[in-house]
Design an enzyme around this catalytic site. Structure first.
Site, PDB file in Angstrom:
ATOM      1  CG  ASP A 100      -4.355  -1.593   0.263  1.00 49.75           C
ATOM      2  OD1 ASP A 100      -3.481  -2.157   0.942  1.00 49.75           O
ATOM      3  OD2 ASP A 100      -4.476  -0.364   0.192  1.00 49.75           O
ATOM      4  CB  SER A 125      -0.963  -0.042   1.188  1.00 47.58           C
ATOM      5  OG  SER A 125      -2.028   0.834   1.011  1.00 47.58           O
TER       6      SER A 125
END
Length: 263
Positions: free
Chosen positions: A158, A43
């Site tokens: 993610d 991320s």
């Protein structure tokens, strides 16, 4: 002849705007001559790690990060339910690409891998080849917020969903020392009284990944956890402070890191 020095893998975790602390950690390492042989990121850790690994100077990264606003990465999709996210993600991908010196994983100055999660298989995916901006974009695709990245039959979201701090990806480099940076830290009491939809989603992911991250974090030789109780994941207003606190947290671990390097 002197002995070959030990290799170091730097692992940069998820954390939204709090992930700016990773910039401060790298500044500290450079200041204290701590080598960085490999980088992995999840991320926001993938953003900072990828941009630095591509060859951009850390001071330039700091300057640019302090100027970024949330509106710079938001491109609202018109078919939220059908397309799987409020934001398309093209805007964020263009912002990432603008800061990359190397354009592919194969060209990075420092070997780099980032982590995403495939919704189809339910497994974490280590991305280490192809266009760098595409790989990083897949790693930051918060489910329900950004549309998933479609690639090779996968739906990539993610990396923080399953790998908040991607130590497993770092282990594939077979380094001597793994140093992990956790931008989220321990589970905290929720402070938001009237959370918006994105804050609710982020909190849900936090609760899930605190449990997932616990075992993986124990595999790091050194864990750096900046103390950032007043910095929100959801606002870029705290970026400058996060960078400073990241540097201070890393400074506090330098003695231990140097001891590991000298063993």
């Amino acid at each position: 002849m002197s002995e070959k020095r030990k290799t170091v893998a730097l692992v940069l975790g998820a954390g939204g705007a709090r992930g700016a602390c990773h910039v401060g950690v790298i500044k500290s390492f450079l200041k204290h001559d701590i080598p960085i042989d490999f980088i992995t990121g999840s991320s926001m850790g993938a953003v900072v790690g990828g941009v630095y690994a591509s060859g951009l100077d850390i001071n330039e990264i700091e300057t640019r990060f302090k100027k970024i606003k949330m509106t710079d990465i938001m491109d609202v999709g018109l078919r939220v339910i059908r397309d799987g996210g409020f934001f398309v993600g093209n805007k964020s991908k263009r912002v990432i690409a603008k800061h990359l010196v190397a354009k592919t994983f194969e060209e990075t100055k420092i070997p780099f891998k980032c982590v995403s999660v495939d919704l189809v298989s339910g497994k974490p995916i280590i991305i280490d080849s192809g266009p760098l901006d595409e790989g990083i974009r897949a790693s930051i695709g918060i489910p329900g917020v950004f549309q998933p990245v479609k690639k090779d039959g996968m739906l990539l979201v993610d990396g923080g969903v399953l790998c908040r701090v991607p130590i497993g990806a770092a282990e594939t480099f077979n380094p001597d020392i793994i140093i992990a940076v956790d931008a989220l830290g321990k589970q905290t009491v929720y402070q938001e009284k009237n959370p918006n939809v994105f804050q609710v989603l982020f909190r849900m992911f936090e609760l899930l990944d605190w449990k997932n991250a616990k075992k993986e974090l124990s595999r790091a030789n050194v864990l750096i956890t900046p103390d950032m109780p007043d910095i929100s994941q959801f606002s870029t207003k705290g970026v400058a402070m996060a960078i400073d606190l990241g540097e201070k947290a890393a400074d506090a671990k330098i003695k231990k890191i140097k001891q590991l390097l000298e063993k």
